[in-house]
Write an enzyme that holds these catalytic residues in place. Structure first.
Site, PDB file in Angstrom:
ATOM      1  N   GLY A   7      30.690  52.954  57.943  1.00  0.00           N
ATOM      2  CA  GLY A   7      30.894  51.638  56.989  1.00  0.00           C
ATOM      3  C   GLY A   7      31.375  50.612  57.889  1.00  0.00           C
ATOM      4  N   HIS A   8      30.560  49.551  58.320  1.00  0.00           N
ATOM      5  CA  HIS A   8      31.239  48.563  58.986  1.00  0.00           C
ATOM      6  C   HIS A   8      31.362  47.161  58.026  1.00  0.00           C
ATOM      7  CE1 HIS A   8      29.210  50.421  63.043  1.00  0.00           C
ATOM      8  NE2 HIS A   8      30.314  50.847  62.500  1.00  0.00           N
ATOM      9  N   LYS A  67      34.910  48.139  64.838  1.00  0.00           N
ATOM     10  CA  LYS A  67      33.628  48.398  65.583  1.00  0.00           C
ATOM     11  C   LYS A  67      32.687  46.978  65.024  1.00  0.00           C
ATOM     12  CE  LYS A  67      32.841  52.386  65.864  1.00  0.00           C
ATOM     13  NZ  LYS A  67      33.542  53.142  65.112  1.00  0.00           N
ATOM     14  N   ASP A  83      36.395  53.982  62.385  1.00  0.00           N
ATOM     15  CA  ASP A  83      37.043  52.873  61.513  1.00  0.00           C
ATOM     16  C   ASP A  83      37.938  51.908  62.502  1.00  0.00           C
ATOM     17  OD1 ASP A  83      36.137  53.901  59.253  1.00  0.00           O
ATOM     18  OD2 ASP A  83      37.873  55.367  59.182  1.00  0.00           O
TER      19      ASP A  83
HETATM   20  P1  IMP Z   1      30.344  63.349  58.150  1.00  0.00           P
HETATM   21  O1  IMP Z   1      29.873  62.556  59.472  1.00  0.00           O
HETATM   22  O2  IMP Z   1      30.108  62.768  57.115  1.00  0.00           O
HETATM   23  O3  IMP Z   1      29.662  64.496  58.370  1.00  0.00           O
HETATM   24  O4  IMP Z   1      31.810  63.705  58.427  1.00  0.00           O
HETATM   25  C1  IMP Z   1      32.720  64.314  59.392  1.00  0.00           C
HETATM   26  C2  IMP Z   1      33.961  63.753  59.822  1.00  0.00           C
HETATM   27  O5  IMP Z   1      33.869  62.472  60.005  1.00  0.00           O
HETATM   28  C3  IMP Z   1      34.524  63.592  58.289  1.00  0.00           C
HETATM   29  O6  IMP Z   1      36.198  63.806  58.764  1.00  0.00           O
HETATM   30  C4  IMP Z   1      34.671  62.052  58.023  1.00  0.00           C
HETATM   31  O7  IMP Z   1      35.742  61.553  57.378  1.00  0.00           O
HETATM   32  C5  IMP Z   1      34.436  61.352  59.683  1.00  0.00           C
HETATM   33  N1  IMP Z   1      33.486  60.370  59.501  1.00  0.00           N
HETATM   34  C6  IMP Z   1      32.283  60.154  59.721  1.00  0.00           C
HETATM   35  N2  IMP Z   1      32.080  58.810  59.510  1.00  0.00           N
HETATM   36  C7  IMP Z   1      33.135  58.197  59.744  1.00  0.00           C
HETATM   37  C8  IMP Z   1      33.150  56.840  60.149  1.00  0.00           C
HETATM   38  O8  IMP Z   1      32.203  55.854  59.875  1.00  0.00           O
HETATM   39  N3  IMP Z   1      34.520  56.510  60.079  1.00  0.00           N
HETATM   40  C9  IMP Z   1      35.439  57.478  60.216  1.00  0.00           C
HETATM   41  N4  IMP Z   1      35.435  58.550  59.969  1.00  0.00           N
HETATM   42  C10 IMP Z   1      33.976  58.954  59.959  1.00  0.00           C
END
Ligand code: IMP
Length: 390
Positions: A41-42, A17, A14
Site C-alpha cells: 500500500g503506497h 517507499k 511501510d
Molecule cells: P502477506 O504478504 O499478506 O502474506 O503478509 C505477510 C506479512 O507481511 C504480514 O506480517 C504482513 O503484515 C506483512 N506485509 C505484507 N505486505 C506488507 C506491506 O506492504 N507493508 C508492511 N507489511 C506488509
C-alpha cells in the site's frame, strides 16, 4: 548520475517507499514493480490529495512514464481492474501505453484469498491471497495472467499484458531511466527475513532480477528506505518494540496504521543491526530516512546497536527467531530536538541534534544518507547527496 535506481525497504515495509518513488519518478522514464502484490500500500500525497496504490507502480501519477508490473508480482485481476478504474476516475491516464503487465505474472484467484484467511492468521498476513498464489506458482500449479485472461475471456485485461522482460531490457538498452519499485521490506523477505513471519516473495534487491528478467549488471544504484524509527505490521519478532507511552506517541503522531489493512503498526526504536543487515543483503549504496519529523519533541532518542542474548552481546543481526524474540536490545541514547521539522528545507539549518542523529545512523551503517523526508508531501523531501539520484 544514476540511470537506474532501485528503491528497497530496509525494515519491515511501510518505510515510505511510495513517497520516495513518487519523488524520483519525476525524472524517471520507467517505474517497474518486481515483487509482492496488492499486500502493498503506497500512500502518496500530492497537492493535499491522498492516493493509495496497491498494485500499480507509483509512476502512474506522473504524465508520460511507463509503468511495468513484472513477472515476479502476483496480480489479483479484479483488484488491478478496480485500481485502473479508480485512477481513471481521478482523472489519471491509465492505458496499455503507460501500464504494461507481465503476461507471465501469476494470478491471485478467489481460492487463494480464502486459503490465506483460513490458514495464515497466525502470521498476520494481509489476507490478499499472496502466499497461496506464490505457493501454487512454485508448485507449478498456478495460472499465468495470459492464461487467466484467455480462460476467463477477460478482454479488458488482455491489452495490458505483454512480455515485460523483453520490454524492460529494451528500454534499459535504449538508455531510459528506470526506477525499480520494491514492495514490503528486507526483513519480510522470504529467504532473508524473520521467517516464517515474512511475505512470500523476495523483497530484496536480488528480487529485481528474477521478478523482471534483467541482469544484476543492469541495476546501477540501490537505495534503501528506512524510517527514523521502526514499525511492523503483523506478527513476528521486533526487538526494539516500544510498549510504553513513547511508542503510543510515535504511533499516533506518525499515523502508524496500515495503508492496506488499517491495522495499527507496532512501533519501536531504530534498529541499526537490522538496517546494517539490509545494507549487506541488498548492497545498498545510500539510505533514505523518512519521518524524521515524527521524532521532534522526544527528549532522548534511542538507537539499537546490539542485542544481548543468553548473557552474550551480539553486534550483528541474526534472523534466528529464537534470538530475536528473546534478546534484549542494547541502546545508544542521543539527545532529541524540540523544533518542528515539517517546514525545514535545508539540512544545514536542521537542529544540531537532528543532524547528529542522521550522522550517527550514517556512521553505524557505514553508508551515506542521501534523502531525508520530513512530511508526506513531495515538497517535504530534502536532498543531501544528489549523486545517488537521477
Ligand atoms: P502477506 O504478504 O499478506 O502474506 O503478509 C505477510 C506479512 O507481511 C504480514 O506480517 C504482513 O503484515 C506483512 N506485509 C505484507 N505486505 C506488507 C506491506 O506492504 N507493508 C508492511 N507489511 C506488509
Amino acid at each position: 548520475m544514476a540511470n537506474s535506481i532501485a528503491i528497497i525497504g530496509a525494515q519491515f515495509g511501510d518505510e515510505g517507499k511510495g513517497k520516495i518513488i513518487d519523488f524520483l519518478a519525476e525524472n524517471a522514464d520507467v517505474v517497474a514493480r518486481f515483487n509482492g502484490g496488492n499486500n502493498a500500500g503506497h500512500t502518496i500525497n500530492v497537492n493535499g490529495k491522498t492516493v493509495i496504490l496497491h498494485l500499480i507502480p507509483s509512476g502512474i501519477l506522473h504524465k508520460g512514464k511507463i509503468n511495468i508490473i513484472g513477472n515476479g508480482v502476483v496480480v489479483d485481476p479484479a483488484v488491478l481492474m478496480e485500481e485502473i478504474e479508480e485512477l481513471k476516475g481521478k482523472g489519471i491516464k491509465v492505458t496499455p501505453d503507460n501500464l504494461i503487465v507481465s503476461e507471465n505474472a501469476h494470478a491471485i484467484l478467489e481460492k487463494h484469498i480464502r486459503e490465506d484467511k483460513e490458514k495464515n492468521m497466525h502470521i498476520g498476513t494481509t489476507s490478499r491471497g499472496i502466499g497461496p498464489a506464490y505457493t501454487d506458482k512454485v508448485a507449478r500449479a498456478g495460472l499465468k495472467l495470459i492464461d487467466y485472461a484467455n480462460q476467463s475471456n477477460n478482454s479488458k485485461l488482455k491489452p495490458f499484458l505483454k512480455n515485460t522482460a523483453l520490454l524492460i531490457n529494451n528500454l534499459i538498452d535504449k538508455g531510459k531511466k528506470v526506477l525499480f519499485e520494491g514492495a514490503q521490506g528486507t526483513l519480510l523477505d522470504i529467504d532473508h527475513g524473520t521467517y516464517p513471519y515474512v511475505t512470500s516473495s523476495n523483497t530484496i534487491a536480488g528480487g529485481i532480477c528474477t521478478g523482471l528478467g534483467i541482469s544484476p549488471k543492469k541495476i546501477k544504484t540501490i537505495l534503501g528506505v528506512a524510517k527514523a524509527y521502526t514499525t511492523r505490521v503483523g506478527n513476528g519478532a521486533m526487538p526494539t518494540e516500544l510498549k510504553d507511552d513513547t511508542g503510543k506517541i510515535i504511533q499516533q503522531k506518525g499515523k502508524e496504521f496500515g495503508a492496506t489493512t488499517g491495522r495499527a503498526r507496532r512501533v519501536g526504536w531504530f534498529d541499526a543491526l537490522m538496517c546494517k543487515y539490509a545494507v549487506m543483503v541488498n548492497g545498498l549504496d545510500a539510505l533514505v530516512i523518512t519521518k524524521l519529523d515524527i521524532l521532534s519533541e522526544i527528549e532522548n532518542i534511542k538507537i539499537c546497536v546490539g542485542y544481548k542474548h543468553n548473557g552474550k552481546i551480539i553486534r550483528e543481526f541474526s534472523n534466528n527467531i529464537e534470538i530475536l524474540q528473546k534478546c534484549e536490545p542494547i541502546y545508544e541514547e542521543l539527545p532529541g530536538w524540540k523544533e518542528n521539522l515539517n517546514d525545514a528545507n535545508d539540512f544545514n539549518l536542521f537542529p544540531q541534534n537532528a543532524k547528529n542523529y542522521i550522522k550517527r545512523i550514517e556512521e553505524l551503517l557505514n553508508i551515506p544518507v542521501c534523502i531525508v523526508s520530513v512530511g508526506a508531501e513531495r515538497s517535504q523531501t530534502i536532498i543531501l547527496r544528489k549523486e545517488f539520484l537521477f
